[in-house]
Design an enzyme around this catalytic site. Structure first.
Site: not given
Length: 352
Positions: A240, A245
């Site tokens: 990932e 974020e």
């Protein structure tokens, strides 16, 4: 009769193996070490004016050695190829002009000989995929699908992901993911998560996303990627890459992270940077991804470099995901007065 057939088969196998080894052994049965290893590399489109090629990154290798039965070539960018034929074409993907040291070995059973050459290759930057979000309505179905449901698949999130226009719409040149406080199918919030799985994936290159992030304690805006083999390798073995974020409980702090076996969940490889006005102004979030590194940027300012290697899952095709979650393991406590917030994306562009 059965014993006779099996014995005959064994004799046949022995003779076959003996015959197959004649061309790589001397008269005494010794394996002959390869010799006269020759390696050449021709860059596609190389001219006197453009000695490093036409920008395609393609290089044609020709390898030969006396008594060799196979070859191995280390391409200087972290990738390795095994060959039985000495003719090999490879396309480098890292943009710019780069010099690679190529290691080549010629094998005959346990015997081998090695050599090195260097090649300088120019790779032009080309746009390979994009969405400018210029057509009003639902996101382009040829590019995007949806993850639908509650809980965030292990993250204990509080939203239900839908494909309703109330939660995801392209409008006025922007993708808008709207997170709402409302009761829906047992959840107290709704939002959206769109992804290019089974529609577009890529290996290596540059990703640029211009976005304005959601606001409010509990919001969790994310621009990220998962390995395309997730259905067979599962997470985190698929890898990932979190391009960006941001959680409203730590306003303006942007995270760039990578998850892999042994480095996932609460212990990823990660770094952060403060981005003023992340939820009121657009910024460009990007990565440069190659076999040797993954570099994270905000507004073209580098803030994190991760050392990639062949032992990690970041050397395969990945697909893109855009979403906004609420709460959960990373989003944290939700402001009880939260009612709505919009995560806006101006464009997403992928270059070779």
């Amino acid at each position: 009769m059965k014993i006779f057939i099996d014995f005959t088969a064994l004799v046949g196998i022995f003779l076959l193996l003996s015959c197959s080894s004649i061309d790589r052994s001397n008269g005494d049965g010794e394996v002959i070490k390869p010799s006269n290893l020759s390696v050449s590399a021709t860059v596609a489109g190389a001219t006197a004016q453009n000695p490093n090629g036409d920008g395609s990154g393609t290089v044609n290798f020709n390898i030969s050695a006396t008594n060799a039965t196979s070859y191995k070539i280390l391409l200087g960018n972290g990738e390795t190829e095994g060959l039985t034929n000495g003719s090999f074409t490879y396309t480098y993907a890292t943009a710019g002009t780069n010099t690679y040291v190529i290691y080549v070995s010629a094998y005959n059973s346990g015997q081998f000989v090695s050599s090195t050459i260097s090649v300088t290759v120019f790779v032009g930057t080309a746009l390979v995929w994009s969405d400018e979000f210029n057509v009003n309505g639902a996101p382009d179905s040829s590019k995007w699908g949806y993850d639908l449901g509650a809980g965030g698949w292990g993250n204990n999130e509080s939203q239900y992901y839908t494909n309703r226009p109330e939660n995801v719409i392209v409008q006025d040149g922007l993708l808008k993911i709207k997170t709402l406080k409302e009761s829906f199918s047992g959840s107290n919030y709704t939002s959206a998560r769109i992804l290019t799985k089974d529609k577009f994936s890529f290996k290596y290159g540059r990703v640029e996303i211009r976005a304005k992030l959601a606001l409010g304690a509990g919001t969790w805006s994310a621009l990220w990627m998962l390995g395309s083999n997730i259905n067979t390798a599962s997470w985190p073995a698929c890898g990932e890459v979190d391009i960006m974020e941001h959680v409203g409980n730590s306003q303006n702090r942007v995270h760039g992270s990578l998850h892999s076996p042994g480095r996932s969940g609460n212990t990823p490889d990660t770094s952060t940077v403060m981005v003023p006005n992340a939820s009121t102004e657009f910024h460009v979030y990007s990565i440069d991804w190659s076999a040797t590194s993954i570099k994270f940027y905000v507004d073209n300012q580098l803030f994190y470099t991760f050392a990639n290697s062949a032992s990690l899952p970041f050397n395969q095709n990945f697909f893109l995901i855009i979403n906004c979650a609420m709460g959960g393991n990373f989003g944290g406590a939700i402001d009880p007065n939260f009612s709505a917030s919009t995560f806006e994306v101006d464009y997403i562009r992928v270059y070779n």
